[in-house]
Write an enzyme that holds these catalytic residues in place. Structure first.
Site, PDB file in Angstrom:
ATOM      1  N   SER A 111      -3.612  11.088  -2.805  1.00  0.00           N
ATOM      2  CA  SER A 111      -2.337  10.766  -2.168  1.00  0.00           C
ATOM      3  C   SER A 111      -1.817   9.409  -2.625  1.00  0.00           C
ATOM      4  O   SER A 111      -2.605   8.497  -2.940  1.00  0.00           O
ATOM      5  CB  SER A 111      -2.568  10.718  -0.653  1.00  0.00           C
ATOM      6  OG  SER A 111      -1.486  10.108   0.000  1.00  0.00           O
ATOM      7  N   TYR A 138      -6.961   7.076   6.489  1.00  0.00           N
ATOM      8  CA  TYR A 138      -6.582   8.248   5.684  1.00  0.00           C
ATOM      9  C   TYR A 138      -6.544   7.878   4.197  1.00  0.00           C
ATOM     10  O   TYR A 138      -7.189   8.512   3.357  1.00  0.00           O
ATOM     11  CB  TYR A 138      -5.217   8.795   6.137  1.00  0.00           C
ATOM     12  CG  TYR A 138      -4.660   9.789   5.158  1.00  0.00           C
ATOM     13  CD1 TYR A 138      -5.194  11.070   5.060  1.00  0.00           C
ATOM     14  CD2 TYR A 138      -3.639   9.436   4.270  1.00  0.00           C
ATOM     15  CE1 TYR A 138      -4.716  11.971   4.118  1.00  0.00           C
ATOM     16  CE2 TYR A 138      -3.164  10.324   3.335  1.00  0.00           C
ATOM     17  CZ  TYR A 138      -3.702  11.592   3.264  1.00  0.00           C
ATOM     18  OH  TYR A 138      -3.239  12.477   2.321  1.00  0.00           O
ATOM     19  N   LYS A 185      -9.014   8.878   0.790  1.00  0.00           N
ATOM     20  CA  LYS A 185      -8.519   9.442  -0.469  1.00  0.00           C
ATOM     21  C   LYS A 185      -8.973   8.582  -1.660  1.00  0.00           C
ATOM     22  O   LYS A 185      -9.366   9.108  -2.699  1.00  0.00           O
ATOM     23  CB  LYS A 185      -6.989   9.571  -0.428  1.00  0.00           C
ATOM     24  CG  LYS A 185      -6.509  10.652   0.526  1.00  0.00           C
ATOM     25  CD  LYS A 185      -6.984  12.030   0.068  1.00  0.00           C
ATOM     26  CE  LYS A 185      -6.612  13.138   1.009  1.00  0.00           C
ATOM     27  NZ  LYS A 185      -7.128  14.460   0.571  1.00  0.00           N
TER      28      LYS A 185
END
Ligand code: WQD
Length: 329
Positions: free
Chosen positions: A117, A141, A145
């Site tokens: 991402s 988050y 990634k």
């Protein structure tokens, strides 16, 4: 050759399944259906319901379907939720990835693609974000990634697996209303929700150092995201030596502001989308726009769709899921 698509019943995974089938590839889907829906899958696509944390289930799926490549799209993806539940995100996204990677390596599968991402970059202070722009994620988050990319790369080197990590920018739209995003977590669906509830859309800050004061992003059609996966699969397939190790942005290289998106949404939906300016949302960078040069060079891939097509197709999906919703005026 069968590709196992984890998270294949999700919004992005479902589009990847569709594009892979259209490219003549054989696929099987592994999904826990926590946010995915089996109805997203065309008839005949095998669905294994299981968690990416369940090593035995992943081993079985790899073996029983004669898998020769893995597309790992399964993940939790809500930035705010990740701040509240870091253990959950590290478990699902990182431990889940490790479980799938270990199973892949031990099964002798030599091709692996990881959904990453633009969240890995955090607040990039550059006009166009290249893959060499320093990564400084701002949420658990984004951290999962970035650490995921490191693990994928290291596993590829240690076990002779060809790997590609794809950094998605701001995904929108749908190839088909049935495949559209059910989440109301991003700008386009959040605006649809406000409009169809009779409320003015919200603009989170109009005092950013951008041409119109609102945040600028690189919006990309989910069908373009899916075609980038197909291009990456071609590359992985062509490398039996396990030497490919790529990390690539998937964006259009074009910045679009919140106000510009609202204008497009107004044209598509017929609603007044002037919007109500509120305070900035914590953690929002002013501008995040991809350089799409490396993926063009490495995979010969480029985006085909623009924001009008993203918004129009997302609106068709929204109306299909909300029977009362229709064009205003
Ligand atoms: C876009 C812009 C908001 C809603 C997130 C993740 C990122 C990636 C994509 C997964 C921002 C503004 C929004 C509204 C607004 N996810 N906005 N009014 O934050 O750029 O990226 O999704 O990989 O990691 O962080 O996307 O769609 O939430 O917001 O003004 O009602 O729209 O402030 O500038 P974001 P978004």
């Amino acid at each position: 050759m069968t590709w196992l698509i984890t998270g294949g019943a999700g919004y992005i995974g479902g589009h990847v399944v569709k594009a892979m089938l259209e490219a003549g590839r054989q696929v099987a889907v592994f999904d826990d259906l926590s946010s995915g829906r089996a109805e997203r899958l065309p008839e005949g696509v095998p669905l294994i319901r299981g968690s990416v944390l369940d090593r035995a289930a992943v081993d079985r799926a790899l073996r029983e379907h004669g898998v020769t490549g893995v597309l790992h799209t399964a993940a939790k993806k809500q930035v705010g939720e990740s701040v509240e539940q870091p253990f959950h995100y590290y478990r699902e996204n990182l431990q889940g990835l490790q479980t799938v990677l270990e199973a892949t390596a031990e099964a002798g599968v030599r091709r692996f693609l990881f959904s990453s991402s633009a969240a890995v970059y955090g607040m990039p202070d550059v006009d166009l974000v290249t893959e060499a722009t320093p990564c400084a994620p701002l949420s658990p988050y984004g951290e999962t990634k970035l650490a995921g990319e490191w693990l994928v790369k290291a596993a590829g080197v240690a076990h002779g697996i060809s790997t590609v990590s794809l950094r998605y920018f701001n995904v929108a739209g749908a190839a088909d209303p049935a495949l559209s995003d059910d989440g109301v977590l991003n700008l386009v669906p959040m605006v649809f929700q406000r409009l169809t509830a009779g409320e003015a859309p919200r603009v989170f800050g109009a005092d950013y150092p951008t041409p119109d004061g609102t945040c600028v992003r690189d919006y990309i059609h989910v069908s373009d995201i899916a075609s980038a996966h197909v291009a990456a699969v071609e590359r992985l397939t062509a490398d039996p030596a396990g030497e490919t190790s790529l990390t690539l942005n998937i964006g259009r290289g074009e910045g679009v502001s919140v106000r510009e998106m609202l204008d497009v949404i107004g044209r598509v939906t017929g609603y007044d989308t002037t919007g109500e300016v509120g305070p900035r949302r914590a953690g929002d960078p002013a501008r995040v726009v991809a350089s799409a040069e490396l993926i063009r060079k490495e995979l010969g891939w480029g985006a085909r769709y623009g924001v009008e097509e993203m918004v129009a197709s997302a609106w068709d999906g929204w109306c299909a899921r909300h029977p009362g919703a229709r064009r205003a005026g």
